[in-house]
Design a protein around this motif. Structure first.
Motif, PDB file in Angstrom:
ATOM      1  N   ALA A  58      35.813 -67.141 -47.399  1.00 44.79           N
ATOM      2  CA  ALA A  58      35.933 -66.184 -48.160  1.00 44.79           C
ATOM      3  C   ALA A  58      34.638 -65.388 -48.599  1.00 44.79           C
ATOM      4  N   THR A  60      33.375 -63.891 -45.342  1.00 40.22           N
ATOM      5  CA  THR A  60      33.898 -62.484 -45.381  1.00 40.22           C
ATOM      6  C   THR A  60      33.267 -61.515 -46.250  1.00 40.22           C
ATOM      7  N   TRP A  61      33.158 -61.892 -47.591  1.00 40.79           N
ATOM      8  CA  TRP A  61      32.618 -60.986 -48.303  1.00 40.79           C
ATOM      9  C   TRP A  61      31.096 -60.324 -47.964  1.00 40.79           C
ATOM     10  N   GLN A  75      37.016 -57.046 -51.072  1.00 41.78           N
ATOM     11  CA  GLN A  75      37.132 -57.790 -52.264  1.00 41.78           C
ATOM     12  C   GLN A  75      37.823 -59.165 -51.979  1.00 41.78           C
ATOM     13  N   ILE A  76      37.306 -60.410 -52.432  1.00 44.50           N
ATOM     14  CA  ILE A  76      38.202 -61.656 -52.177  1.00 44.50           C
ATOM     15  C   ILE A  76      39.137 -61.546 -53.355  1.00 44.50           C
TER      16      ILE A  76
END
Length: 195
Positions: A112, A115-116, A123-124
């Motif tokens: 996560a 990805t951010w 947004q997570i």
């Protein structure tokens, strides 16, 4: 509706079986290493067996649609297979299996965060964060069994954290291929790329 409920029950049973098998691999790998197999040996035999098992489920297609996808499959094999398992298996020889199983649970949170970082502005999902924290808390309760005694082994613990990071990279790469290929094809290709 009744059929749908039964169908979902079957998938929950398969998921529970997968978790049980996956959980026993930490201990069994530690035992294999203690009996003289190297981390690379364990990786090789594990993926050789897995590849032949997957061949019975997915044997029609050999190559991906594009050479770029073949490159992504090679990266999947590198991050999700070779680097992840060699780091994890080596760590099991340097630290406790309980430490490895606990630290590996940080992989979803690391995915996560990656990805951010890579997609600023994305947004997570709060459900992902909450689910990851609940899962981590659950594993912590199981691993420590009510007795919180933490035995740090820095080399093995850091190597396990690197393995979790490799798994997070694998998850990000996997997202790019899941929309175009079946799960069984991806799994078999990754097992092949790990040799």
């Amino acid at each position: 509706m009744l059929f749908r409920t039964k169908h979902h029950g079957w998938y929950h049973l398969l998921a529970a079986l997968t978790v049980i098998v996956w959980g026993t691999t930490f201990v069994s790998t530690k035992v294999l290493i203690q009996y003289g197999l190297s981390p690379v040996d364990v990786l090789f035999y594990r993926f050789l067996l897995a590849y032949f098992c997957m061949w019975f489920v997915s044997h029609g297609r050999i190559l991906a649609d594009h050479w770029r996808d073949e490159g992504l499959f090679m990266l999947l094999g590198l991050f999700g297979g070779s680097l992840y398992f060699v780091a994890e298996n080596t760590a099991l020889g340097l630290t406790l299996a309980s430490n490895v199983s606990l630290i590996i649970c940080t992989a979803p949170v690391l995915a996560a965060l990656l990805t951010w970082l890579l997609h600023r502005g994305q947004q997570i999902p709060s459900r992902l964060v909450a689910g990851s924290l609940i899962a981590f808390a659950g594993v912590t309760l199981v691993v420590f069994n009510g007795h919180f005694v933490l035995h740090l082994h820095p080399a093995g613990d850091v190597l396990t954290l690197l393995a979790a990071l490799m798994w997070a990279c694998y998850c990000l790469l996997l997202q790019r291929l899941q929309k175009r290929y079946s799960t069984t094809f991806i799994t078999r290709k990754v097992f092949f790329m790990d040799w």
